[in-house]
Design a protein around this motif. Sequence first.
Motif, PDB file in Angstrom:
ATOM      1  N   GLY B  18      -1.579  -0.279  -4.502  1.00 25.01           N
ATOM      2  CA  GLY B  18      -1.859   0.562  -3.336  1.00 25.01           C
ATOM      3  C   GLY B  18      -0.853   0.328  -2.218  1.00 25.01           C
ATOM      4  O   GLY B  18      -0.312   1.282  -1.642  1.00 25.01           O
ATOM      5  N   THR B  19      -0.598  -0.938  -1.902  1.00 21.08           N
ATOM      6  CA  THR B  19       0.337  -1.227  -0.808  1.00 21.08           C
ATOM      7  C   THR B  19       1.751  -0.780  -1.168  1.00 21.08           C
ATOM      8  O   THR B  19       2.506  -0.313  -0.305  1.00 21.08           O
ATOM      9  N   SER B  20       2.113  -0.883  -2.453  1.00 23.32           N
ATOM     10  CA  SER B  20       3.448  -0.421  -2.861  1.00 23.32           C
ATOM     11  C   SER B  20       3.574   1.090  -2.687  1.00 23.32           C
ATOM     12  O   SER B  20       4.603   1.591  -2.216  1.00 23.32           O
ATOM     13  N   VAL B  21       2.525   1.850  -3.067  1.00 24.24           N
ATOM     14  CA  VAL B  21       2.524   3.300  -2.850  1.00 24.24           C
ATOM     15  C   VAL B  21       2.640   3.592  -1.351  1.00 24.24           C
ATOM     16  O   VAL B  21       3.426   4.455  -0.918  1.00 24.24           O
ATOM     17  N   ALA B  22       1.877   2.845  -0.555  1.00 27.79           N
ATOM     18  CA  ALA B  22       1.889   3.060   0.898  1.00 27.79           C
ATOM     19  C   ALA B  22       3.285   2.813   1.469  1.00 27.79           C
ATOM     20  O   ALA B  22       3.774   3.590   2.308  1.00 27.79           O
ATOM     21  N   LEU B  23       3.932   1.747   1.026  1.00 28.70           N
ATOM     22  CA  LEU B  23       5.278   1.433   1.534  1.00 28.70           C
ATOM     23  C   LEU B  23       6.269   2.539   1.162  1.00 28.70           C
ATOM     24  O   LEU B  23       7.124   2.918   1.972  1.00 28.70           O
ATOM     25  N   ALA B  24       6.147   3.062  -0.070  1.00 30.08           N
ATOM     26  CA  ALA B  24       7.056   4.137  -0.487  1.00 30.08           C
ATOM     27  C   ALA B  24       6.819   5.392   0.352  1.00 30.08           C
ATOM     28  O   ALA B  24       7.760   6.084   0.741  1.00 30.08           O
ATOM     29  N   CYS B  25       5.546   5.700   0.677  1.00 27.33           N
ATOM     30  CA  CYS B  25       5.236   6.878   1.498  1.00 27.33           C
ATOM     31  C   CYS B  25       5.753   6.700   2.926  1.00 27.33           C
ATOM     32  O   CYS B  25       6.269   7.642   3.539  1.00 27.33           O
ATOM     33  N   ARG B  26       5.615   5.487   3.458  1.00 22.65           N
ATOM     34  CA  ARG B  26       6.135   5.222   4.804  1.00 22.65           C
ATOM     35  C   ARG B  26       7.651   5.390   4.820  1.00 22.65           C
ATOM     36  O   ARG B  26       8.210   5.968   5.745  1.00 22.65           O
ATOM     37  N   ARG B  27       8.310   4.901   3.747  1.00 23.82           N
ATOM     38  CA  ARG B  27       9.770   5.025   3.642  1.00 23.82           C
ATOM     39  C   ARG B  27      10.181   6.499   3.683  1.00 23.82           C
ATOM     40  O   ARG B  27      11.235   6.851   4.192  1.00 23.82           O
ATOM     41  N   VAL B  32       0.621   7.098   6.960  1.00 27.92           N
ATOM     42  CA  VAL B  32      -0.183   6.474   5.907  1.00 27.92           C
ATOM     43  C   VAL B  32      -1.402   5.783   6.507  1.00 27.92           C
ATOM     44  O   VAL B  32      -1.277   4.990   7.449  1.00 27.92           O
ATOM     45  N   LEU B  33      -2.582   6.111   5.959  1.00 30.31           N
ATOM     46  CA  LEU B  33      -3.861   5.538   6.404  1.00 30.31           C
ATOM     47  C   LEU B  33      -4.323   4.525   5.365  1.00 30.31           C
ATOM     48  O   LEU B  33      -4.324   4.831   4.171  1.00 30.31           O
ATOM     49  N   LEU B  34      -4.737   3.341   5.822  1.00 38.18           N
ATOM     50  CA  LEU B  34      -5.103   2.270   4.890  1.00 38.18           C
ATOM     51  C   LEU B  34      -6.599   1.979   4.946  1.00 38.18           C
ATOM     52  O   LEU B  34      -7.174   1.867   6.030  1.00 38.18           O
ATOM     53  N   THR B  35      -7.223   1.847   3.781  1.00 38.36           N
ATOM     54  CA  THR B  35      -8.650   1.536   3.691  1.00 38.36           C
ATOM     55  C   THR B  35      -8.834   0.460   2.634  1.00 38.36           C
ATOM     56  O   THR B  35      -8.237   0.539   1.556  1.00 38.36           O
ATOM     57  N   ALA B  47       0.754  -5.012   8.631  1.00 40.35           N
ATOM     58  CA  ALA B  47       1.810  -5.862   9.193  1.00 40.35           C
ATOM     59  C   ALA B  47       3.088  -5.757   8.370  1.00 40.35           C
ATOM     60  O   ALA B  47       4.196  -5.954   8.876  1.00 40.35           O
ATOM     61  N   LEU B  48       2.958  -5.418   7.080  1.00 40.68           N
ATOM     62  CA  LEU B  48       4.138  -5.261   6.217  1.00 40.68           C
ATOM     63  C   LEU B  48       4.794  -3.898   6.418  1.00 40.68           C
ATOM     64  O   LEU B  48       5.804  -3.593   5.790  1.00 40.68           O
ATOM     65  N   GLY B  49       4.159  -3.059   7.239  1.00 38.04           N
ATOM     66  CA  GLY B  49       4.751  -1.741   7.497  1.00 38.04           C
ATOM     67  C   GLY B  49       4.250  -0.666   6.563  1.00 38.04           C
ATOM     68  O   GLY B  49       4.877   0.391   6.407  1.00 38.04           O
ATOM     69  N   ALA B  50       3.056  -0.915   5.944  1.00 35.57           N
ATOM     70  CA  ALA B  50       2.548   0.022   4.939  1.00 35.57           C
ATOM     71  C   ALA B  50       1.715   1.143   5.552  1.00 35.57           C
ATOM     72  O   ALA B  50       1.289   2.044   4.844  1.00 35.57           O
ATOM     73  N   ALA B 127       3.600  -6.606  -2.796  1.00 37.54           N
ATOM     74  CA  ALA B 127       3.962  -5.187  -2.904  1.00 37.54           C
ATOM     75  C   ALA B 127       5.406  -4.913  -2.528  1.00 37.54           C
ATOM     76  O   ALA B 127       6.046  -5.716  -1.857  1.00 37.54           O
ATOM     77  N   SER B 128       5.899  -3.758  -2.985  1.00 42.59           N
ATOM     78  CA  SER B 128       7.261  -3.332  -2.673  1.00 42.59           C
ATOM     79  C   SER B 128       7.363  -1.819  -2.823  1.00 42.59           C
ATOM     80  O   SER B 128       6.807  -1.241  -3.758  1.00 42.59           O
ATOM     81  N   ALA B 129       8.113  -1.191  -1.926  1.00 39.27           N
ATOM     82  CA  ALA B 129       8.342   0.254  -2.029  1.00 39.27           C
ATOM     83  C   ALA B 129       9.101   0.598  -3.309  1.00 39.27           C
ATOM     84  O   ALA B 129       9.091   1.734  -3.756  1.00 39.27           O
ATOM     85  N   ASP B 130       9.782  -0.387  -3.914  1.00 42.01           N
ATOM     86  CA  ASP B 130      10.599  -0.148  -5.112  1.00 42.01           C
ATOM     87  C   ASP B 130       9.860  -0.426  -6.414  1.00 42.01           C
ATOM     88  O   ASP B 130      10.454  -0.347  -7.484  1.00 42.01           O
ATOM     89  N   LEU B 131       8.558  -0.789  -6.327  1.00 39.07           N
ATOM     90  CA  LEU B 131       7.857  -1.249  -7.534  1.00 39.07           C
ATOM     91  C   LEU B 131       7.911  -0.221  -8.662  1.00 39.07           C
ATOM     92  O   LEU B 131       7.934  -0.580  -9.838  1.00 39.07           O
ATOM     93  N   PHE B 132       7.929   1.068  -8.304  1.00 33.63           N
ATOM     94  CA  PHE B 132       7.797   2.117  -9.331  1.00 33.63           C
ATOM     95  C   PHE B 132       9.133   2.741  -9.737  1.00 33.63           C
ATOM     96  O   PHE B 132       9.172   3.659 -10.542  1.00 33.63           O
ATOM     97  N   GLU B 133      10.212   2.244  -9.143  1.00 34.43           N
ATOM     98  CA  GLU B 133      11.526   2.862  -9.322  1.00 34.43           C
ATOM     99  C   GLU B 133      11.899   2.977 -10.800  1.00 34.43           C
ATOM    100  O   GLU B 133      11.987   1.980 -11.512  1.00 34.43           O
TER     101      GLU B 133
END
Lengths: 354, 354
Positions: B18-27, B32-35, B47-50, B127-133
Amino acid sequence: MSDRLTGPVEVIGTGLLGTSVALACRRAGLDVLLTDVSAEHVRTASALGAGRARAAEDRPQLVVVAVPPDHLGVTIARALDDGDAVVTDVGSVKAGPYAAVAAHPGASRYVGGHPMAGSERSGPLAASADLFEGRPWAVVPHPGSHPDAVALVEQLVAICAAVAVRLTPEDHDRAVARTSHVPHLLASLAAGRLADAPADHLRLSGQGVRDVTRVAAGSPELYGQIVAANADAVLGLLGEVRGELDALIAAIAAADGGALASLLEQGVAGTRAIPGKHGGPVRPTATVFVSVPDEPGVLARLFAAAGEAGVNIEDVRIDHDLGRAVGLVELLVEEGRDEHLRESLESRGWATHR
Amino acid sequence: MSDRLTGPVEVIGTGLLGTSVALACRRAGLDVLLTDVSAEHVRTASALGAGRARAAEDRPQLVVVAVPPDHLGVTIARALDDGDAVVTDVGSVKAGPYAAVAAHPGASRYVGGHPMAGSERSGPLAASADLFEGRPWAVVPHPGSHPDAVALVEQLVAICAAVAVRLTPEDHDRAVARTSHVPHLLASLAAGRLADAPADHLRLSGQGVRDVTRVAAGSPELYGQIVAANADAVLGLLGEVRGELDALIAAIAAADGGALASLLEQGVAGTRAIPGKHGGPVRPTATVFVSVPDEPGVLARLFAAAGEAGVNIEDVRIDHDLGRAVGLVELLVEEGRDEHLRESLESRGWATHR
């Protein structure tokens, strides 16, 4: 019988393993005699510097039998008939050869052997004096083996830079059934389910299924011979596997989460039982993922950057992507070193993630 | 319903995926709304910018459900209840979530998803924005899914730099049973046989058994949930495996070499059916073995030398030795490039063999 290996060493069967043993013996300065049903193989091995064709008057001190599994027993017995040399072999299974020579008057001169090395390639051209470097090499005396014969075979292992692991024939065959033959057969069963799968289903294949099935690409003819030669030990373990598979099917069908988890936990325990690097216990490792473009030299630059960070890479995996010229590289490092490596790589412009 | 993803995107469940998806969307510049049931996880991800914690008045355009398998169905249904957002998820199995929403009045707004990515680590910190690359990401509409909803989910996949693979729920679950769940269970059975083996037997473990059993080290709790959720497809294939195992046992017991070879040949065919690098056919590769000391920086020097030779390394394996501080590195290169690489490395002082 001398307990000091001075040669000559005869190698019967100049394929990958035999020629590699011969090259290592030549490197150690020993006279090496080559024998093969294919005169062409002998000429090739000889041209590679692996030794010379055996002549009628030659009297080897040690004979290394490196022929296919189906011909092991008869070739070992014939080598014992011919003179008073110590005889060993490099076959994957040890009960059969031992049974073939147990009643031989020269049986005390036979000590089995099995180097845990190989390659998907075969033949003398694929051979190398370094093939066995650092690999386990089972040394397998039978109850009647002479201690001097065992000493000679252990010197051969040392000359090949391998690590001797002494086992009885029965223990050896049970050990390789467990660590090699049964894993291979289960990998074949997993891979067999992919053979007629729809192509769009296989597009979801990840690194896991590639790892599980990799060994199943090996030669069916060779593995068939190996498994057949170790039928008793393999059947014993396959019987256990069948019982566990039935339990697994029952647990899933009954939605019994506890039973399913305990089967999976036994698998986790098994992965932890495999010895770690350098034969010691498995050291905890941490993973650093790095995304890299698929182009020559990129791994060189990545490893140079890791080297500058002073971190020892314990293992590497490249997880190929689907449809794009980019790869994910997984660096395994000692636990506690991953954060430092990640920061160091990022400061050099690499895209890492956890 | 719009067919253009403009946000906001809500991510329910701020773990690794979830956090990786959030980071990619923020990028990509999306709100992005977190629950999460854990306020701590939301604070960490934020705090990670997600993204930011979802407020009562927020109205997401797309909801991504990234909760554990056991909570998927109910969470997806609740997300459909709440407003008119398109809803997707990242769960490993698709039949259960679809069954949970099929009768829902908003079912047309649900499209299943399954990115083929993960890590042995978990939680937002991993998590990482690149996890799914470059990874496959199954996009799984059901017969009632609205085309605009499918379009939104495929835009999410593109934002995550993953490769969309469209499948029906039934096909998806059969595909992952075959390419992931059953290989995992067979790896567990192979590993389970090692758990109580004598230590001197395990000293003969080579790279093969390590590869076959690696995935079996995964979390029994998580895999237990995944397998249970895909029970039908898994049981179908395990039934086939049981039949093939019986045939294998019968072939070995009867010393029927032909039957044994044909089972092994089916495994070979399966390994060839897995798509190659970049989704294309498997390209023939050749192997160059190099012996290296176990010290920091040695792989950097080796890869630099390979880079100077201008050869693209397709894959790397490190075969750890037993009892010595030396390793064997296996470099896989395009067929026909191996001889050049070998000569080039040897001219730079590396010990290669075939």
